[in-house]
Design a protein around this motif. Structure first.
Motif, PDB file in Angstrom:
ATOM      1  N   SER A 120      -2.478  -3.408   3.140  1.00 37.47           N
ATOM      2  CA  SER A 120      -3.622  -2.605   3.579  1.00 37.47           C
ATOM      3  C   SER A 120      -3.381  -1.116   3.342  1.00 37.47           C
ATOM      4  O   SER A 120      -4.293  -0.384   2.931  1.00 37.47           O
ATOM      5  CB  SER A 120      -3.915  -2.874   5.059  1.00 37.47           C
ATOM      6  OG  SER A 120      -4.351  -4.201   5.239  1.00 37.47           O
ATOM      7  N   VAL A 121      -2.162  -0.664   3.592  1.00 34.68           N
ATOM      8  CA  VAL A 121      -1.840   0.746   3.342  1.00 34.68           C
ATOM      9  C   VAL A 121      -1.897   1.028   1.837  1.00 34.68           C
ATOM     10  O   VAL A 121      -2.396   2.082   1.406  1.00 34.68           O
ATOM     11  CB  VAL A 121      -0.466   1.100   3.933  1.00 34.68           C
ATOM     12  CG1 VAL A 121      -0.063   2.519   3.541  1.00 34.68           C
ATOM     13  CG2 VAL A 121      -0.490   0.960   5.453  1.00 34.68           C
ATOM     14  N   GLN A 173       0.465 -24.348  -4.397  1.00 31.86           N
ATOM     15  CA  GLN A 173      -0.527 -23.600  -5.160  1.00 31.86           C
ATOM     16  C   GLN A 173      -0.274 -22.099  -5.061  1.00 31.86           C
ATOM     17  O   GLN A 173      -0.736 -21.330  -5.899  1.00 31.86           O
ATOM     18  CB  GLN A 173      -1.935 -23.934  -4.658  1.00 31.86           C
ATOM     19  CG  GLN A 173      -2.321 -25.384  -4.881  1.00 31.86           C
ATOM     20  CD  GLN A 173      -3.732 -25.669  -4.404  1.00 31.86           C
ATOM     21  OE1 GLN A 173      -4.706 -25.131  -4.945  1.00 31.86           O
ATOM     22  NE2 GLN A 173      -3.855 -26.506  -3.387  1.00 31.86           N
ATOM     23  N   VAL A 174       0.432 -21.707  -3.994  1.00 30.70           N
ATOM     24  CA  VAL A 174       0.866 -20.319  -3.836  1.00 30.70           C
ATOM     25  C   VAL A 174       2.380 -20.302  -3.727  1.00 30.70           C
ATOM     26  O   VAL A 174       3.006 -21.296  -3.331  1.00 30.70           O
ATOM     27  CB  VAL A 174       0.226 -19.655  -2.593  1.00 30.70           C
ATOM     28  CG1 VAL A 174      -1.284 -19.538  -2.740  1.00 30.70           C
ATOM     29  CG2 VAL A 174       0.588 -20.431  -1.317  1.00 30.70           C
ATOM     30  N   ASP A 175       2.974 -19.161  -4.087  1.00 33.17           N
ATOM     31  CA  ASP A 175       4.425 -19.032  -3.984  1.00 33.17           C
ATOM     32  C   ASP A 175       4.793 -18.573  -2.568  1.00 33.17           C
ATOM     33  O   ASP A 175       3.915 -18.389  -1.720  1.00 33.17           O
ATOM     34  CB  ASP A 175       4.957 -18.093  -5.073  1.00 33.17           C
ATOM     35  CG  ASP A 175       4.537 -16.635  -4.887  1.00 33.17           C
ATOM     36  OD1 ASP A 175       4.116 -16.250  -3.764  1.00 33.17           O
ATOM     37  OD2 ASP A 175       4.629 -15.865  -5.863  1.00 33.17           O
ATOM     38  N   PRO A 176       6.072 -18.412  -2.261  1.00 28.74           N
ATOM     39  CA  PRO A 176       6.457 -18.055  -0.889  1.00 28.74           C
ATOM     40  C   PRO A 176       5.880 -16.739  -0.400  1.00 28.74           C
ATOM     41  O   PRO A 176       5.824 -16.494   0.806  1.00 28.74           O
ATOM     42  CB  PRO A 176       7.986 -18.004  -0.966  1.00 28.74           C
ATOM     43  CG  PRO A 176       8.343 -18.966  -2.052  1.00 28.74           C
ATOM     44  CD  PRO A 176       7.261 -18.792  -3.065  1.00 28.74           C
ATOM     45  N   GLN A 177       5.452 -15.860  -1.311  1.00 30.69           N
ATOM     46  CA  GLN A 177       4.823 -14.595  -0.911  1.00 30.69           C
ATOM     47  C   GLN A 177       3.297 -14.697  -0.863  1.00 30.69           C
ATOM     48  O   GLN A 177       2.603 -13.700  -0.691  1.00 30.69           O
ATOM     49  CB  GLN A 177       5.225 -13.469  -1.889  1.00 30.69           C
ATOM     50  CG  GLN A 177       6.632 -12.954  -1.665  1.00 30.69           C
ATOM     51  CD  GLN A 177       7.695 -13.968  -2.075  1.00 30.69           C
ATOM     52  OE1 GLN A 177       7.618 -14.532  -3.174  1.00 30.69           O
ATOM     53  NE2 GLN A 177       8.672 -14.214  -1.211  1.00 30.69           N
ATOM     54  N   LEU A 178       2.778 -15.913  -1.032  1.00 28.99           N
ATOM     55  CA  LEU A 178       1.337 -16.209  -1.007  1.00 28.99           C
ATOM     56  C   LEU A 178       0.584 -15.621  -2.195  1.00 28.99           C
ATOM     57  O   LEU A 178      -0.633 -15.396  -2.117  1.00 28.99           O
ATOM     58  CB  LEU A 178       0.682 -15.772   0.309  1.00 28.99           C
ATOM     59  CG  LEU A 178       1.115 -16.497   1.570  1.00 28.99           C
ATOM     60  CD1 LEU A 178       0.188 -16.148   2.729  1.00 28.99           C
ATOM     61  CD2 LEU A 178       1.179 -18.007   1.399  1.00 28.99           C
ATOM     62  N   TYR A 203       3.311  -9.159   7.500  1.00 30.59           N
ATOM     63  CA  TYR A 203       3.557  -7.718   7.382  1.00 30.59           C
ATOM     64  C   TYR A 203       3.342  -7.242   5.949  1.00 30.59           C
ATOM     65  O   TYR A 203       2.813  -6.153   5.711  1.00 30.59           O
ATOM     66  CB  TYR A 203       4.969  -7.373   7.859  1.00 30.59           C
ATOM     67  CG  TYR A 203       5.094  -7.292   9.361  1.00 30.59           C
ATOM     68  CD1 TYR A 203       4.784  -6.122  10.045  1.00 30.59           C
ATOM     69  CD2 TYR A 203       5.493  -8.396  10.110  1.00 30.59           C
ATOM     70  CE1 TYR A 203       4.881  -6.040  11.428  1.00 30.59           C
ATOM     71  CE2 TYR A 203       5.588  -8.341  11.493  1.00 30.59           C
ATOM     72  CZ  TYR A 203       5.287  -7.158  12.147  1.00 30.59           C
ATOM     73  OH  TYR A 203       5.379  -7.089  13.519  1.00 30.59           O
ATOM     74  N   ASP A 204       3.764  -8.049   4.976  1.00 28.17           N
ATOM     75  CA  ASP A 204       3.629  -7.666   3.573  1.00 28.17           C
ATOM     76  C   ASP A 204       2.159  -7.497   3.193  1.00 28.17           C
ATOM     77  O   ASP A 204       1.795  -6.540   2.491  1.00 28.17           O
ATOM     78  CB  ASP A 204       4.296  -8.725   2.691  1.00 28.17           C
ATOM     79  CG  ASP A 204       4.301  -8.339   1.219  1.00 28.17           C
ATOM     80  OD1 ASP A 204       4.692  -7.199   0.903  1.00 28.17           O
ATOM     81  OD2 ASP A 204       3.918  -9.174   0.378  1.00 28.17           O
ATOM     82  N   ILE A 254      -5.224  -7.974  -2.573  1.00 25.41           N
ATOM     83  CA  ILE A 254      -5.237  -6.541  -2.280  1.00 25.41           C
ATOM     84  C   ILE A 254      -3.905  -5.879  -2.625  1.00 25.41           C
ATOM     85  O   ILE A 254      -3.855  -4.677  -2.900  1.00 25.41           O
ATOM     86  CB  ILE A 254      -5.581  -6.247  -0.809  1.00 25.41           C
ATOM     87  CG1 ILE A 254      -4.555  -6.871   0.154  1.00 25.41           C
ATOM     88  CG2 ILE A 254      -6.994  -6.709  -0.490  1.00 25.41           C
ATOM     89  CD1 ILE A 254      -4.664  -6.368   1.572  1.00 25.41           C
ATOM     90  N   ARG A 255      -2.820  -6.636  -2.661  1.00 27.10           N
ATOM     91  CA  ARG A 255      -1.516  -6.064  -2.995  1.00 27.10           C
ATOM     92  C   ARG A 255      -1.424  -5.693  -4.461  1.00 27.10           C
ATOM     93  O   ARG A 255      -0.510  -4.969  -4.873  1.00 27.10           O
ATOM     94  CB  ARG A 255      -0.404  -7.055  -2.629  1.00 27.10           C
ATOM     95  CG  ARG A 255      -0.252  -7.317  -1.142  1.00 27.10           C
ATOM     96  CD  ARG A 255       0.693  -8.473  -0.869  1.00 27.10           C
ATOM     97  NE  ARG A 255       0.130  -9.761  -1.265  1.00 27.10           N
ATOM     98  CZ  ARG A 255       0.759 -10.929  -1.150  1.00 27.10           C
ATOM     99  NH1 ARG A 255       2.006 -10.946  -0.656  1.00 27.10           N
ATOM    100  NH2 ARG A 255       0.168 -12.060  -1.516  1.00 27.10           N
TER     101      ARG A 255
END
Length: 339
Positions: free
Chosen positions: A93-94, A328-333, A86-87, A52-53
């Protein structure tokens, strides 16, 4: 558009909307693909593999409404990676709401949570102050606060504060209270509560959430514009002790014990008058006893074993930890590109 269509609630919501004759496009980043418990979906939408980001205006072509539930979905994940929670849950979401509005989407239904009430004396309703106690709940309150002011003649958000979900879903979760206790009762014949079970929790079946979403989307815009609704029913306000006792009674031979009175201070009873008044005909079809019985039937049918119950496929924290540990994901998922 339904975000989170490969999740516990999202798969049932998409099916509810498709059955009602709506065209549905799903969006899901795919964290929980491993989590199939049983083949229970007749209807599944075309789903975009998308975070979604990173959603952009072109993804909303032909979209009239968005149902948004694709977030990191519980308190333990928030405790593990609060900044990423939060990210995704707040900023993501916003961002989704803003891009949808800019693209001309007219309706936006956000899956909030009764957990925003936190610790409350007496019974709370939609006008009560919120007191979120966790990163997960604080993000829900922040999204409500940021998306609410976006409402105007062209963009109509609605906020559904769901009680704690329960019940069977093909994309099962065993990290929510009634489902967890039922799995313990079936696989171990023992429920050992860490608390004394005195806190209050409102519950709502996953299918009753899906029905509330459908009825919100089908309601005249002016009835739900900018509104907040608690989703559930007064009869489904339970002490955690009561939930445990209902589950233990459903699974014969289950031993039930209780623990420390101070282990959990989150307690709230919730009023649900408003949703019944604004959405005529909305009633919940399920209570805790029926939900425990439904799960019992499914556990028997699939011969649920302890490895499946405790595995990463049905526990959100374990799956996110696995994806991080295996890089498989980075630190920011964000998913890493395959080599």
């Amino acid at each position: 558009m339904v975000t989170g269509t490969e999740g516990y609630l999202g798969c049932l919501t998409a099916q509810e909307l498709l059955r009602a004759g709506h065209q549905v496009v799903g969006v899901d980043t795919g964290y929980y693909k491993h989590g199939w418990l049983y083949p229970g979906l007749e209807w599944v939408p075309e789903t975009l593999a998308l975070d979604i980001r990173r959603i952009e205006p072109q993804h909303f072509e032909g979209i009239d409404a968005v149902v948004h539930m694709a977030e990191l979905s519980n308190d333990p994940i928030g405790d593990l990676i609060g900044d990423i929670t939060y990210d995704i849950n707040h900023k993501g979401s916003v961002h989704l709401a803003q891009v949808a509005k800019d693209a001309g989407v007219s309706r936006f239904v956000y899956m909030s949570s009764c957990s925003v009430y936190g610790v409350a004396d007496g019974t709370v309703d939609e006008s009560s102050p919120v007191d979120p106690q966790t990163s997960y709940a604080r993000c829900k309150a922040l999204v409500e606060g940021d998306v609410g002011p976006m409402a105007d003649d062209g963009f109509s958000p609605t906020f559904l504060r769901n009680a704690t979900a329960f019940g069977a879903s093909p994309r099962m979760r065993f990290d929510i209270v009634l489902n967890n206790l039922s799995g313990l009762a079936w696989t171990t014949k023992r429920i050992a509560m860490t608390s004394d079970g005195s806190p209050w929790r409102p519950l709502v079946h996953a299918l009753d959430i899906a029905k509330a979403i459908r009825m919100t989307l089908e309601s005249p815009r002016e009835r739900v514009h900018g509104a907040v609704f608690n989703v559930g029913s007064e009869d489904n306000n339970y002490r955690v002790r009561d939930i445990a006792e209902i589950v233990a009674a459903e699974f014969p031979g289950c031993e039930l014990t209780f623990g420390d009175p101070s282990a959990d201070n989150r307690s709230y009873r919730v009023a649900f008058d408003k949703i019944r008044e604004v959405l005529p005909g909305y009633e919940t079809d399920w209570d805790a006893k029926a939900g425990a019985h439904q799960l019992h039937r499914i556990f028997e049918a699939i011969d649920l074993d302890e490895a499946t119950f405790t595995g990463r496929g049905h526990t959100r924290l374990k799956q996110i930890e696995y994806l991080m540990r295996t890089q498989q994901v980075d630190p920011q998922l964000y998913w890493k590109a395959s080599s």
